[in-house]
Design a protein around this motif. Sequence first.
Motif: not given
Length: 503
Positions: A440-464
């Motif tokens: 609820x403090x983590x994944x769920x908060x980011x999901x709500x933030x993305x649903x607002x439409x202002x940001x999208x995920x920039x996936x973290x890559x394994x080599x990073x």
Amino acid sequence: KIHPTARFVAISSLANAAASTYPSGSSAGAGAQVNSGSFATRVLEQDAHYKSLDARDRSFARLLVATVERRLGQIDKVLKCCIEKYPPRKGKHAHVIQATLRTGVAQLLFLQTPPFAANKETVQVLRMYPNNPPVPEPMIKFVNGVFRNLSRPSSNGALDETELFGQKLLKEKTSPMDNIAPWLLKRWRKDWGEEKTKLICAEMMPYDESLVTPRIDLSTKYSFAQISGMGEDKDELQSLMSSLGEDSILLPQGSIRAGPSLKGDVKSWPEYDEGSWWVQDASSTLPALVLTRALLDKYPQNELSDTHVVDMCSAPGGKTSQLLCAGFGRVTAIEANPRRSRRLIENLSRLELVEKCQVVVEEGQNWVPSRSEEQHVHGILVDVPCSATGTGARRPDVLRRGSDLEELLTTQEMLAAHCADNILDAGGVMVYATCSLIKAESEDQVTKLIERGNVETLPIQAHEVPGFEDALDDNGWLRVIPGVLEGELRSTDGFFVARLVRK
């Protein structure tokens, strides 16, 4: 005149921590069912008597307090089995009686202290304790009687003839999960399932207390070079490794795990005064690491001097220091708490980084970059205030806190939205992070933030994120769960990291 011993200092700290939370004179409740209040280890560190002890006694006092805090639920269950009315009733001596009982049980059942020493020297603290009036003799004899009962041989016919009665109670009546608030266990089971919950508990609460060793990870000015291959800093890192001892380990993402030969106050360790390193858990390095990676990919090396990065909720400064060492032209550190901001400045000063950083003491939800100076923000790190349940191995108090998260959840949502809407440039990179093991403090908060439409995920890559590749989920977010990764990184704080880009 008081001649403090390690036991005296430990009991005083535990009693004072409880008294600061339950000032009415009532005892501090029992086990993991209640809010534990003040973290006794912090009280210990401020105790003048503690500072006057020699190094060996300071170490023992800290061990006593840490063991009581880690095993509080099990300790109180054992005491309830042999005391009709536990915790102690209200009264002037309730806190010190309870602290003494808990400290004695910790020694008998978890630290393998010989019963005679554990009983006699712990009870003696009550006779020297500076209460007014003094602890009554009948209370002292009662505590002594409890210890003698727990340290007697268990019932006839036991397979192990050396087993103490207290050890029998511990084995038959308690579980390491008793040290964790029931609501939190329920939440973990819902979020992660039974198997991962058991792994978390085993990492934070090993069955054998002798397996608990302090885990101290160090970040350095040269850590990023280890995984990026940039510049000559790799040679500097190897030199630092040599000075810290052969048993110190270089972790895959560039941190150094201090070896057991490094003892005493960290301020006495090699190159502390030179500002070559700072204490920071390996998981805690990940947010700044993935933000730095994204910005280095976006902006050529010769444009870094024009790049502005903001670290929100920045104290004590570990992530700020990482960003400063990455070479960004401008780093702004936002911290709402004046006391914590002073600590941030002190830490940056020791590292000789404070001149490169603008420290702003202000609520993060209220801060915006100066429009008059046309400030641009190319990257922002938002490590939001959270329950800190991922740090339970080092801070067992967080595992016993109350279940009300509403205020934290509101703050997290407001702060994340403000950073995305009002601070970050279009095309800028935002990292949202928590040291929480609660979705609820983590994944769920980011999901709500993305649903607002202002940001999208920039996936973290394994080599990073070398060493943490298996912590990546299908979204390209990092979810580090203690006890799950292989090797040295099995033992690390729980953490969540999501990287986003503003549309």
